[in-house]
Write an enzyme that holds these catalytic residues in place. Structure first.
Site, PDB file in Angstrom:
ATOM      1  N   HIS A   1      18.739   0.540  22.288  1.00 36.86           N
ATOM      2  CA  HIS A   1      19.732   0.955  21.290  1.00 36.86           C
ATOM      3  C   HIS A   1      20.793  -0.142  21.095  1.00 36.86           C
ATOM      4  CE1 HIS A   1      22.352   4.314  19.535  1.00 36.86           C
ATOM      5  NE2 HIS A   1      23.215   3.344  19.715  1.00 36.86           N
ATOM      6  N   GLU A   2      21.302  -0.689  22.212  1.00 37.37           N
ATOM      7  CA  GLU A   2      22.380  -1.691  22.127  1.00 37.37           C
ATOM      8  C   GLU A   2      21.847  -3.025  21.599  1.00 37.37           C
ATOM      9  OE1 GLU A   2      25.200  -0.455  22.246  1.00 37.37           O
ATOM     10  OE2 GLU A   2      24.677   1.393  23.286  1.00 37.37           O
TER      11      GLU A   2
ATOM     12  N   GLY B   1      26.955   2.893  26.469  1.00 42.23           N
ATOM     13  CA  GLY B   1      26.797   1.507  26.045  1.00 42.23           C
ATOM     14  C   GLY B   1      27.642   1.256  24.814  1.00 42.23           C
TER      15      GLY B   1
ATOM     16  N   CYS C   1      25.167   7.955  19.280  1.00 39.61           N
ATOM     17  CA  CYS C   1      25.742   6.625  19.076  1.00 39.61           C
ATOM     18  C   CYS C   1      27.245   6.769  18.924  1.00 39.61           C
ATOM     19  CB  CYS C   1      25.144   6.005  17.813  1.00 39.61           C
ATOM     20  SG  CYS C   1      25.808   4.376  17.438  1.00 39.61           S
ATOM     21  N   LEU C   2      28.028   5.903  19.574  1.00 36.68           N
ATOM     22  CA  LEU C   2      29.489   5.976  19.443  1.00 36.68           C
ATOM     23  C   LEU C   2      29.935   5.771  18.001  1.00 36.68           C
ATOM     24  CD1 LEU C   2      30.821   4.168  22.629  1.00 36.68           C
ATOM     25  CD2 LEU C   2      30.720   6.613  22.153  1.00 36.68           C
TER      26      LEU C   2
ATOM     27  N   HIS D   1      21.582  -2.798  17.899  1.00 31.69           N
ATOM     28  CA  HIS D   1      22.873  -2.961  17.212  1.00 31.69           C
ATOM     29  C   HIS D   1      23.131  -4.433  16.887  1.00 31.69           C
ATOM     30  CE1 HIS D   1      24.950   0.827  16.820  1.00 31.69           C
ATOM     31  NE2 HIS D   1      24.891   1.124  18.105  1.00 31.69           N
TER      32      HIS D   1
ATOM     33  N   GLN E   1      30.375  -2.626  17.015  1.00 32.22           N
ATOM     34  CA  GLN E   1      31.006  -1.304  16.973  1.00 32.22           C
ATOM     35  C   GLN E   1      32.519  -1.411  17.098  1.00 32.22           C
ATOM     36  OE1 GLN E   1      28.119   0.412  20.026  1.00 32.22           O
ATOM     37  NE2 GLN E   1      28.403   2.113  18.599  1.00 32.22           N
TER      38      GLN E   1
HETATM   39 ZN    ZN Z   1      25.087   2.933  18.978  1.00 30.45          ZN
END
Ligand code: ZN
Length: 176
Positions: free
Chosen positions: A126-127, A33, A84-85, A130, A38
């Protein structure tokens, strides 16, 4: 990353390009995701491609998401590894409800609704987090949070400073 983003109000070509670039970035970065902040964009939109508990791979775009979580007796926390990216290479266990329901709009502004369990439930939470300015470290007890950020520090030399944005630039070049 700790600021609530703006609602998506126009679903024009620029928005479609943003969503397409986000999908390319997510795949290039091998994430399940990706949220707009991000990649430095102030809009409530995330993309995902993530399996649920039955290994159904679910793909989607959600703008202006509203997250509904089970309450009372239906609320069961699941403690599983999460990453997480924006913290590449770092993973730690994070307790979250095992079911999620997200409603919102797709990249054309049409209503969408996703219900998921397993990793998908975790990903949708999670997304959405964000887009409202919460990163998953915020949901951890202090010790676990410190460990997560230490782990990220140790591994961060392996990634470009602006990861995963650099991937976006590379992908955009290839597509043109
Ligand atoms: Zn993340």
């Amino acid at each position: 990353m700790h600021r609530e983003l703006s609602d998506v109000t126009s679903f024009d070509d620029d928005h479609e390009t943003l969503v397409r670039d986000m999908v390319a970035t997510m795949y290039a970065a091998k994430g399940v995701g990706l949220a707009a902040n991000q990649v430095g964009v102030d809009l409530k939109v995330f993309v995902f491609d993530c399996p649920d508990d039955n290994e159904n791979q679910v793909t989607g775009v959600v703008c202006n998401p509203v997250l509904l979580l089970p309450e009372g007796r239906d609320r069961n926390l699941e403690d599983e590894d999460e990453g997480c990216l924006s913290l590449p290479g770092a993973f730690t266990s994070c307790a979250r409800p095992d079911q999620s329901h997200v409603t919102g709009l797709d990249h054309h502004g049409e209503p969408v609704s996703f219900i998921g369990d397993g990793l998908l439930a975790r990903c949708l939470q999670h997304e959405t987090d964000h887009l409202f300015g919460t990163v998953f470290g915020d949901r951890l007890p202090e010790r676990a949070r410190k460990k997560l950020y230490r782990q990220h520090q140790e591994l961060s030399a392996n990634y470009p400073d602006d990861w995963p944005v650099t991937i976006l630039a590379d992908e955009a070049l290839i597509q043109r």
